[in-house]
Design a protein around this motif. Structure first.
Motif, PDB file in Angstrom:
ATOM      1  N   LYS A   9      28.936 -14.504 -16.439  1.00  0.00           N
ATOM      2  CA  LYS A   9      30.301 -14.737 -15.986  1.00  0.00           C
ATOM      3  C   LYS A   9      30.449 -15.974 -15.114  1.00  0.00           C
ATOM      4  O   LYS A   9      31.553 -16.476 -14.929  1.00  0.00           O
ATOM      5  CB  LYS A   9      30.808 -13.508 -15.216  1.00  0.00           C
ATOM      6  CG  LYS A   9      30.915 -12.261 -16.079  1.00  0.00           C
ATOM      7  CD  LYS A   9      31.459 -11.086 -15.293  1.00  0.00           C
ATOM      8  CE  LYS A   9      31.575  -9.848 -16.179  1.00  0.00           C
ATOM      9  NZ  LYS A   9      32.078  -8.673 -15.415  1.00  0.00           N
ATOM     10  N   LEU A  10      29.339 -16.458 -14.563  1.00  0.00           N
ATOM     11  CA  LEU A  10      29.399 -17.620 -13.680  1.00  0.00           C
ATOM     12  C   LEU A  10      28.301 -18.605 -14.046  1.00  0.00           C
ATOM     13  O   LEU A  10      27.140 -18.212 -14.205  1.00  0.00           O
ATOM     14  CB  LEU A  10      29.267 -17.196 -12.217  1.00  0.00           C
ATOM     15  CG  LEU A  10      29.559 -18.271 -11.165  1.00  0.00           C
ATOM     16  CD1 LEU A  10      30.138 -17.643  -9.900  1.00  0.00           C
ATOM     17  CD2 LEU A  10      28.306 -19.075 -10.790  1.00  0.00           C
ATOM     18  N   LEU A  11      28.661 -19.864 -14.184  1.00  0.00           N
ATOM     19  CA  LEU A  11      27.725 -20.930 -14.511  1.00  0.00           C
ATOM     20  C   LEU A  11      27.692 -21.908 -13.349  1.00  0.00           C
ATOM     21  O   LEU A  11      28.682 -22.581 -13.065  1.00  0.00           O
ATOM     22  CB  LEU A  11      28.167 -21.642 -15.796  1.00  0.00           C
ATOM     23  CG  LEU A  11      27.395 -22.896 -16.213  1.00  0.00           C
ATOM     24  CD1 LEU A  11      25.927 -22.576 -16.494  1.00  0.00           C
ATOM     25  CD2 LEU A  11      28.056 -23.534 -17.441  1.00  0.00           C
ATOM     26  N   ALA A  12      26.568 -21.959 -12.641  1.00  0.00           N
ATOM     27  CA  ALA A  12      26.407 -22.840 -11.482  1.00  0.00           C
ATOM     28  C   ALA A  12      25.652 -24.090 -11.905  1.00  0.00           C
ATOM     29  O   ALA A  12      24.508 -24.001 -12.364  1.00  0.00           O
ATOM     30  CB  ALA A  12      25.654 -22.115 -10.362  1.00  0.00           C
ATOM     31  N   LEU A  13      26.293 -25.237 -11.753  1.00  0.00           N
ATOM     32  CA  LEU A  13      25.723 -26.492 -12.225  1.00  0.00           C
ATOM     33  C   LEU A  13      25.464 -27.465 -11.079  1.00  0.00           C
ATOM     34  O   LEU A  13      26.388 -27.842 -10.345  1.00  0.00           O
ATOM     35  CB  LEU A  13      26.680 -27.158 -13.220  1.00  0.00           C
ATOM     36  CG  LEU A  13      26.940 -26.418 -14.532  1.00  0.00           C
ATOM     37  CD1 LEU A  13      28.015 -27.140 -15.335  1.00  0.00           C
ATOM     38  CD2 LEU A  13      25.654 -26.288 -15.350  1.00  0.00           C
ATOM     39  N   ASP A  14      24.217 -27.869 -10.940  1.00  0.00           N
ATOM     40  CA  ASP A  14      23.864 -28.976 -10.067  1.00  0.00           C
ATOM     41  C   ASP A  14      24.462 -30.259 -10.666  1.00  0.00           C
ATOM     42  O   ASP A  14      24.777 -30.309 -11.863  1.00  0.00           O
ATOM     43  CB  ASP A  14      22.332 -29.057  -9.987  1.00  0.00           C
ATOM     44  CG  ASP A  14      21.846 -30.274  -9.234  1.00  0.00           C
ATOM     45  OD1 ASP A  14      22.370 -30.532  -8.134  1.00  0.00           O
ATOM     46  OD2 ASP A  14      20.957 -30.972  -9.753  1.00  0.00           O
ATOM     47  N   LEU A  15      24.594 -31.290  -9.848  1.00  0.00           N
ATOM     48  CA  LEU A  15      25.143 -32.557 -10.341  1.00  0.00           C
ATOM     49  C   LEU A  15      24.045 -33.568 -10.645  1.00  0.00           C
ATOM     50  O   LEU A  15      23.673 -33.759 -11.789  1.00  0.00           O
ATOM     51  CB  LEU A  15      26.148 -33.127  -9.319  1.00  0.00           C
ATOM     52  CG  LEU A  15      27.467 -32.354  -9.169  1.00  0.00           C
ATOM     53  CD1 LEU A  15      28.346 -32.985  -8.099  1.00  0.00           C
ATOM     54  CD2 LEU A  15      28.218 -32.287 -10.501  1.00  0.00           C
TER      55      LEU A  15
END
Length: 249
Positions: A9-15
């Motif tokens: 449900k949640l996608l955490a993306l570093d930059l």
């Protein structure tokens, strides 16, 4: 792990080193697949060591009105411009960290809630500022090791990095992982429903705690070892590959 449609449900993306290429750009392919994830109902969360001001343009480019994690979890945003929580780095510790940098003549930088300061532009009134993060950079690994040894003697700090040539310091207990836990609490998600993608030591706790931890092909070896899977290089749309293969499969 990613064999159940709708599991995440949640996608955490570093930059940097993850969503962004070497020119600090989001490729068209990465942007397309991030949008597909958002359209599928997945909450896409920028999760970066950058401060809010330098992270915001990328969230805006992707049209995100979702939570953001900045300065390695030192700031959690309900959505762009809406701060949920800040965890400050005590000014006395910043003064000690600054003294270590001066002794080694190393490049350093530090975030306050308002600005970024560095070796070329420092402040005279350190105790009056609201600090979030301090960092060192040097390609002299012996110097970096010496700095780390001294920093580790200061209690109450959380150490990580965003490249093999730097050290990033937040208050103890502050990380992208703890910030993601708070975002999950805000949104009613479980950490088992989170996919975390990154390349450096400031991503490793989140990658370990997430339901699916994904390391970039260019990630540091320790990060790859901690991850469930390894996707492509950040120069080769590795985020798009991860979304296609593991998130929207």
């Amino acid at each position: 792990m990613a064999d159940q449609v709708g599991k995440y449900k949640l996608l955490a993306l570093d930059l940097d080193g993850t969503l962004l290429n070497d020119r600090s750009e989001i490729s068209e392919t990465n942007a397309e697949w991030v949008r597909k994830a958002a359209e599928a109902g997945i909450t896409v969360c920028v999760s970066t060591g950058r401060g809010f001001v330098s992270a915001l343009p990328f969230a805006e480019q992707l049209g995100l009105q979702t939570p953001m994690i900045t300065v390695n979890g030192g700031e959690i945003w309900t959505k762009p411009h809406a701060i949920h929580r800040r965890t400050l780095l005590a000014a006395d510790k910043v003064m000690k960290l600054h003294a270590i940098a001066e002794r080694h003549d190393a490049w350093f930088w530090a975030y306050t809630t308002e600005e970024i300061y560095n070796k070329e532009r420092w402040v005279d009134d350190t105790p009056a500022r609201h600090w979030l993060k301090f960092g060192y950079y040097t390609e002299d690994l012996a110097m970096l090791g010496s700095i780390r040894e001294q920093v580790e003697k200061i209690e109450g700090l959380e150490l990580s990095n965003s490249s093999p040539f730097n050290i990033e310091i937040n208050p103890e207990g502050v990380s992208k992982a703890t910030a993601l836990m708070e975002v999950c609490r805000m949104r009613g998600f479980d950490m088992s429903e989170v996919v975390a993608v990154g390349d450096s030591l400031n991503d490793i706790a989140a990658i370990r705690e997430a339901g699916l931890g994904i390391a970039m092909g260019n990630a540091q070896d320790e990060v790859k070892a901690a991850a469930d899977v390894v996707t492509g290089h950040h120069q080769d749309d590795g985020v798009a590959q991860a979304i296609r293969q593991y998130v929207l499969c």
